[in-house]
Scaffold this motif. Sequence first.
Motif, PDB file in Angstrom:
ATOM      1  N   THR A 182      -8.904  15.072  -8.966  1.00  0.00           N
ATOM      2  CA  THR A 182      -8.509  14.627  -7.480  1.00  0.00           C
ATOM      3  C   THR A 182      -7.202  14.015  -7.542  1.00  0.00           C
ATOM      4  O   THR A 182      -7.071  13.387  -8.692  1.00  0.00           O
ATOM      5  CB  THR A 182      -9.589  13.786  -6.666  1.00  0.00           C
ATOM      6  N   ASN A 194      -2.928   4.429  -5.814  1.00  0.00           N
ATOM      7  CA  ASN A 194      -3.753   5.234  -6.329  1.00  0.00           C
ATOM      8  C   ASN A 194      -3.771   6.731  -6.067  1.00  0.00           C
ATOM      9  O   ASN A 194      -4.583   7.580  -6.478  1.00  0.00           O
ATOM     10  CB  ASN A 194      -4.997   4.549  -5.929  1.00  0.00           C
ATOM     11  N   ASN A 202      -6.645  17.334  -1.627  1.00  0.00           N
ATOM     12  CA  ASN A 202      -6.861  16.358  -2.806  1.00  0.00           C
ATOM     13  C   ASN A 202      -7.239  16.775  -4.106  1.00  0.00           C
ATOM     14  O   ASN A 202      -7.727  16.039  -5.104  1.00  0.00           O
ATOM     15  CB  ASN A 202      -8.039  15.353  -2.290  1.00  0.00           C
ATOM     16  N   ASP A 240      -2.818   3.982  -0.860  1.00  0.00           N
ATOM     17  CA  ASP A 240      -3.692   3.239  -1.527  1.00  0.00           C
ATOM     18  C   ASP A 240      -3.419   2.534  -2.572  1.00  0.00           C
ATOM     19  O   ASP A 240      -4.010   2.149  -3.654  1.00  0.00           O
ATOM     20  CB  ASP A 240      -5.057   4.149  -1.842  1.00  0.00           C
ATOM     21  N   ASP A 269      -5.792   2.994 -11.134  1.00  0.00           N
ATOM     22  CA  ASP A 269      -6.179   1.890 -10.227  1.00  0.00           C
ATOM     23  C   ASP A 269      -6.501   0.531 -10.981  1.00  0.00           C
ATOM     24  O   ASP A 269      -6.636  -0.528 -10.493  1.00  0.00           O
ATOM     25  CB  ASP A 269      -7.336   2.086  -9.223  1.00  0.00           C
ATOM     26  N   LYS A 276     -10.226   7.228  -3.469  1.00  0.00           N
ATOM     27  CA  LYS A 276     -10.693   8.054  -2.203  1.00  0.00           C
ATOM     28  C   LYS A 276     -11.719   8.744  -2.588  1.00  0.00           C
ATOM     29  O   LYS A 276     -12.808   8.815  -1.968  1.00  0.00           O
ATOM     30  CB  LYS A 276      -9.566   8.650  -1.431  1.00  0.00           C
ATOM     31  N   GLU A 277     -11.481   9.612  -3.360  1.00  0.00           N
ATOM     32  CA  GLU A 277     -12.429  10.785  -4.232  1.00  0.00           C
ATOM     33  C   GLU A 277     -12.510  10.792  -5.452  1.00  0.00           C
ATOM     34  O   GLU A 277     -11.446  11.452  -5.953  1.00  0.00           O
ATOM     35  CB  GLU A 277     -12.152  12.071  -3.329  1.00  0.00           C
ATOM     36  N   ASP A 333      -6.154  11.593  -5.457  1.00  0.00           N
ATOM     37  CA  ASP A 333      -6.475   9.918  -4.896  1.00  0.00           C
ATOM     38  C   ASP A 333      -8.054   9.670  -5.505  1.00  0.00           C
ATOM     39  O   ASP A 333      -8.983  10.337  -4.850  1.00  0.00           O
ATOM     40  CB  ASP A 333      -6.513   9.857  -3.564  1.00  0.00           C
ATOM     41  N   GLN A 334      -8.130   9.428  -6.917  1.00  0.00           N
ATOM     42  CA  GLN A 334      -9.494   9.220  -7.345  1.00  0.00           C
ATOM     43  C   GLN A 334     -10.226   7.797  -6.935  1.00  0.00           C
ATOM     44  O   GLN A 334     -11.402   7.945  -7.245  1.00  0.00           O
ATOM     45  CB  GLN A 334      -9.243   9.525  -9.050  1.00  0.00           C
ATOM     46  N   SER A 389      -7.028   8.000 -12.525  1.00  0.00           N
ATOM     47  CA  SER A 389      -6.554   7.010 -11.643  1.00  0.00           C
ATOM     48  C   SER A 389      -5.833   5.915 -12.278  1.00  0.00           C
ATOM     49  O   SER A 389      -6.313   5.554 -13.491  1.00  0.00           O
ATOM     50  CB  SER A 389      -7.893   6.400 -10.951  1.00  0.00           C
ATOM     51  N   THR A 416       0.768  -1.193  -0.048  1.00  0.00           N
ATOM     52  CA  THR A 416       0.106   0.044   0.043  1.00  0.00           C
ATOM     53  C   THR A 416       0.834   1.123  -0.070  1.00  0.00           C
ATOM     54  O   THR A 416       0.360   2.319  -0.527  1.00  0.00           O
ATOM     55  CB  THR A 416      -1.019  -0.066   1.214  1.00  0.00           C
TER      56      THR A 416
END
Length: 455
Positions: free
Chosen positions: A245, A147, A220, A144, A297, A250-251, A247-248, A295, A19
């Motif tokens: 953002t 991310n 963010n 994260d 991710d 998270k938000e 961290d996309q 992001s 992480t």
Amino acid sequence: MFNTYRLIGAAAALALSTTTLAAVSPQDAAKLGSSLTPFGAEKAGNAAGTIPAWTGGITQPPAAYKTAGQQHPDPFADDKPLFTITKANLAQYQANLTPGQIALFKSYPDTYQMPIYPSRRSGSAPQWVYDNTLKNASSAQLLDGGNGFADAYGGIPFPIPQSGVEALWNHIARYRGSYIVRRASEVAVQRNGAFSLVTSQQEALFKFYDPKGSYADLNNVMFYYLSFAKSPARLAGGAVLVHETLDQVKEPRQAWAYSAGQRRVRRAPNLAYDTPISAADGLRTADDTDMINGSPDRYDWKLLGKKEIYIPYNNYKVSAPGVKYDDLLKVGHLNPALTRNELHRVWVVEGTLKSTARHIYSKRTLFLDEDSWQAAVVDQYDGRGELWRVSLAYLKNFYELPTTWSALDVFHDLQARRYHVQNLDSEESSTVDFSQAIPDDGYFKPAALRRRGTR
């Protein structure tokens, strides 16, 4: 020159599996500005002498550059091509090309060419960005699962990358000024060469590079982006507002669309990942913009190492004042005579779609210029694993800042035999303006979008 990827160690070749990942050691960070450039590139040239040493890049505009927003005079106008790659001599040079570039020669064997010029390591940035990059090297950490990242600001976050996702973040968070305003056009060029311009007024506030801010002030938000359509008439007055953002996961990215006909602002929650962009006629996804954005991710990212590649570089001709779009936009590709390519070292980053994720691209390979972290070429593969789309950024130094950015972004669909071009402005009276006063955050709120749209 060398023909295989240079692996930079086992840690760099593995996908991120934890992480967080610690910043580099003070000893490694101390290499920045000595054996490495302030952005982490190899300062030395290559053994063959075909890539020179970096000696600071362009440090001031040429004398012909007078005012902010002026089209950029070419500082290397006297350079002549060393040779030109064509389909006929492709085998001689393909070791230093990406699969996507090779595919363009095969798709357009009679017309696609790459004029190769002397390599000019023109990349540069302001000293305060270099200073922040040095700080980031010892403080930045992934969050994260990669991310997002923390404890970095106002510079390249990971100048000595230890993973593919760190290198990707370097592209996403690279320096492009603090606040920009420009009027530019985009086009989808059809198989027969026909095109229709979509022109817009664009503004972006890069919060991450506000000289008066800090990481703690970001909340963010990496940047705000606003675009108002100017033409054609059926689109005029429509607008898009994006809050990008950091961290996309998270938000998620926040986006709104304004309809001039309805005079309404609505949320646009799907403006991300592989959502097609209407102005691109289906040739560009939301996360193709800027070569790649958003992001990370949905992919597993691997840092494969470095390779010497012929990439678009110092492309002042494609955006020179007076260049007509009819002369630039040809069937299948840009007019090769207006392009410039040079041999540069690039970081190679491979993203493989996770088994649990959905996207139209099963794999993306990024070729990041080592001197700027700008993606110069991106090869994208379809669900069958076949090469599908090739994105090319025609880089140049915006020396009024200075920074290396793209004069034009071109997105080729090899299967459809069509392509999309962003940021056309050679027929405009000016180009991107970095000099205007930075507005406050309220300027980029949805309510302000509606007020401006009704003017």
